[in-house]
Design a protein around this motif. Structure first.
Motif, mmCIF file in Angstrom:
data_model
loop_
_atom_site.group_PDB
_atom_site.id
_atom_site.type_symbol
_atom_site.label_atom_id
_atom_site.label_comp_id
_atom_site.label_asym_id
_atom_site.label_seq_id
_atom_site.Cartn_x
_atom_site.Cartn_y
_atom_site.Cartn_z
ATOM 1 N N ARG A 110 -20.325 -13.360 -0.293
ATOM 2 C CA ARG A 110 -20.803 -12.616 -0.857
ATOM 3 C C ARG A 110 -20.287 -13.531 -2.158
ATOM 4 O O ARG A 110 -21.088 -13.400 -3.766
ATOM 5 N N LEU A 111 -18.817 -13.994 -2.342
ATOM 6 C CA LEU A 111 -18.066 -14.524 -3.480
ATOM 7 C C LEU A 111 -19.089 -15.557 -4.011
ATOM 8 O O LEU A 111 -19.124 -16.082 -5.556
ATOM 9 N N ALA A 112 -19.319 -16.501 -2.783
ATOM 10 C CA ALA A 112 -20.035 -17.461 -3.084
ATOM 11 C C ALA A 112 -21.269 -17.239 -3.911
ATOM 12 O O ALA A 112 -21.519 -17.825 -4.878
ATOM 13 N N ILE A 113 -22.074 -16.694 -3.500
ATOM 14 C CA ILE A 113 -23.538 -16.254 -3.727
ATOM 15 C C ILE A 113 -23.237 -16.119 -5.264
ATOM 16 O O ILE A 113 -23.674 -16.552 -6.726
ATOM 17 N N ALA A 114 -22.137 -14.510 -5.618
ATOM 18 C CA ALA A 114 -22.186 -14.963 -6.702
ATOM 19 C C ALA A 114 -21.926 -16.164 -7.948
ATOM 20 O O ALA A 114 -22.741 -16.295 -9.004
ATOM 21 N N MET A 115 -20.761 -16.700 -6.745
ATOM 22 C CA MET A 115 -20.950 -18.344 -8.077
ATOM 23 C C MET A 115 -21.972 -18.696 -8.349
ATOM 24 O O MET A 115 -21.941 -19.886 -9.404
ATOM 25 N N PHE A 116 -22.939 -18.969 -7.196
ATOM 26 C CA PHE A 116 -23.855 -19.691 -7.199
ATOM 27 C C PHE A 116 -24.884 -19.109 -8.388
ATOM 28 O O PHE A 116 -25.670 -20.160 -9.198
ATOM 29 N N GLU A 159 -15.623 -3.184 -6.442
ATOM 30 C CA GLU A 159 -16.444 -1.831 -6.680
ATOM 31 C C GLU A 159 -16.042 -1.119 -5.146
ATOM 32 O O GLU A 159 -16.105 -2.184 -4.324
ATOM 33 N N GLY A 160 -15.566 0.031 -5.100
ATOM 34 C CA GLY A 160 -15.642 0.785 -3.802
ATOM 35 C C GLY A 160 -14.535 0.174 -2.522
ATOM 36 O O GLY A 160 -14.382 0.122 -1.886
ATOM 37 N N GLY A 161 -13.682 -0.254 -3.694
ATOM 38 C CA GLY A 161 -12.790 -1.151 -2.907
ATOM 39 C C GLY A 161 -13.035 -2.336 -2.298
ATOM 40 O O GLY A 161 -11.522 -3.053 -1.410
ATOM 41 N N GLU A 162 -14.337 -3.066 -2.284
ATOM 42 C CA GLU A 162 -14.577 -4.163 -1.713
ATOM 43 C C GLU A 162 -14.439 -4.601 -2.713
ATOM 44 O O GLU A 162 -15.611 -5.098 -3.872
ATOM 45 N N PRO A 163 -14.678 -6.437 -2.343
ATOM 46 C CA PRO A 163 -15.415 -7.399 -3.389
ATOM 47 C C PRO A 163 -16.163 -6.671 -3.884
ATOM 48 O O PRO A 163 -17.178 -7.477 -2.550
ATOM 49 N N ALA A 164 -17.174 -7.034 -4.929
ATOM 50 C CA ALA A 164 -17.896 -7.229 -5.322
ATOM 51 C C ALA A 164 -18.954 -8.311 -6.280
ATOM 52 O O ALA A 164 -20.102 -8.440 -5.917
#
Length: 453
Positions: free
Chosen positions: A251-257, A284-289
């Protein structure tokens, strides 16, 4: 102080900087020259260069780290040593910060904030960041430039040209002339915080429809040419999540992309400083978003036709269309191309584009450490160019290349497993050069920046 006194002080500061940097580099240059004559190992000279620079602070450290992350800017031995350097400078003390803030916002500067922490939250090569609040309690980050940075930058860039000249003399396979010009222009731009504020607005415009990436707001009334105040974005370091479940890492890699490719494909610009400290993770909601994008000093804005070259090279490599591949290189500004040079450039291109060409879930590079990403391919290219070169690296290519390597290193840290091909296809779907030019023009106008010539 009169203008003449100020100019005299600046000249004195620059002259002192020349002497300090020049003495350190001059000794190393002599060792490098004698070492070449006597056949000594370049690794020893590389360590000596790193040691000489390690005793200096300020812009020269930023320049050194830039050199370490631009493939073929310096030999591999030197890049490895320069990567070990830390760009952090001793922070300004509280009294000094008060004087600097007064010089930027006036005698009543303190009343313009609710809280202001005189101890820096971060200190780097050109300035330091202080956490504060506005008078209505909004958390902000105040990026305050160290005094007389312009003199220091000019002195250090003059010495940079000396390092490049030495490299060209000893190893002419890569003509680094344009690399030196590009680094100089980008580092000078980083001194202009008014321009950085416009860059932040530009990114806010380009990423408005990308919820996975957050861009801070600019506080104009609390900013100057040497002070930039942005909304404080809370987040944790990316590396805090390197051992999380693969779903979170992906999820974080997609955000970086998206943080990197979406502005490039929608406004022809890149974030040219891939340092991990320039990104944090919001939840968000306690989860890395997603990703907070924090620093906008090193932004490279391209003519839209450069993006066209990137898309052409992608299709040329994927479809084995040599004519389209050559057209891409020519669009970027590579000159005196022949069949052999094109084959050499394709070694590097197939490495950079490799994850985008394969329609499958994969890591960015199996079995490669973050600090080694791209080194083997760069060595292969360099070895081939020694026989068939030299080649001049176009200016526009420099930070594009550097940022791609930096982004790949982030994916390696996260051990992301993604279908990079489909992510890229989604970004370039219905690519049209005229449409990109129009979108870029609108984004630049919204940020208060001039249109591309």
């Amino acid at each position: 102080m009169s203008t003449r006194d100020d100019e005299r002080n600046r000249f004195g500061a620059r002259a002192a900087r020349y002497a300090r940097v020049g003495a350190n580099l001059g000794g190393v240059a002599a060792r490098m020259a004698s070492g070449r004559v006597l056949g000594r190992d370049d690794t020893t000279n590389a360590a000596a260069l790193a040691q000489a620079l390690g005793g200096l602070k300020g812009p020269i450290m930023k320049v050194a780290q830039l050199l370490a992350t631009i493939p073929e800017a310096v030999p591999p031995e030197y890049a490895a040593e320069l990567q070990k350097l830390q760009s952090e400078a001793p922070p300004m003390g509280a009294a000094f910060v008060r004087r600097r803030m007064q010089s930027e916002l006036g005698a009543g500067w303190r009343a313009r904030f609710g809280d202001f922490d005189l101890n820096p939250a971060a200190a780097a090569s050109l300035g330091q960041v202080h956490k504060a609040t506005t008078t209505d309690g909004l958390p902000v980050a105040c990026k305050l430039q160290y005094p007389d940075m312009q003199s220091a930058v000019e002195a250090d860039l003059r010495q940079l040209s000396f390092v490049f000249a030495l490299h060209r003399r000893m190893d002419p396979a890569i003509d680094t002339t344009e690399i030196a010009k590009e680094i100089g222009e980008r580092v000078r731009e980083e001194l202009d915080y008014e321009r950085e504020a416009k860059h932040a607005r530009l990114y806010a415009h380009a990423l408005a429809g990308v919820p996975e990436v957050r861009v801070p707001d600019v506080h104009e009334s609390l900013s100057t040419r040497r002070l930039l105040t942005l909304t404080w974005l809370e987040g944790r370091k990316i590396l805090d999540f390197k051992d999380d479940p693969v779903e979170i890492r992906n999820r974080l890699a997609i955000a970086m992309f998206k943080a990197w490719w979406h502005p490039f494909n929608s406004a022809a610009m890149i974030h040219g400083d891939p340092h991990l400290g320039n990104y944090t993770v919001f939840s968000e909601g306690g989860e890395p978003a997603g990703i907070n994008l924090l620093d906008y000093g090193c932004i490279r804005i391209f003519h839209p036709r450069f993006v066209g070259g990137v898309v052409d090279l992608y299709h040329g490599l994927r479809e084995n269309d040599r004519e389209r591949t050559v057209h891409a290189y020519e669009t970027w500004g590579f000159k005196r191309l022949n069949r052999e040079l094109i084959d050499i450039l394709n070694i590097w291109a197939r490495f950079i584009y490799g994850p985008l060409l394969e329609d499958r879930v994969r890591t960015i590079a199996d079995g490669v450490k973050p600090g080694e990403y791209g080194r083997r391919q760069a060595f292969e290219v360099h070895k081939a160019l020694k026989e068939k070169g030299p080649v001049t690296v176009p200016r526009e290519f420099v930070f594009m290349d550097r940022a791609a390597i930096g982004l790949g290193a982030v994916y390696l840290h996260l051990r992301a497993e993604l279908n990079y091909h489909r992510l890229f296809e989604e970004e370039i779907a219905q690519f049209d050069l005229d449409r990109l030019a129009q979108r870029q023009s609108e984004a630049l106008a919204a940020a208060g920046l001039p249109a591309m010539a």
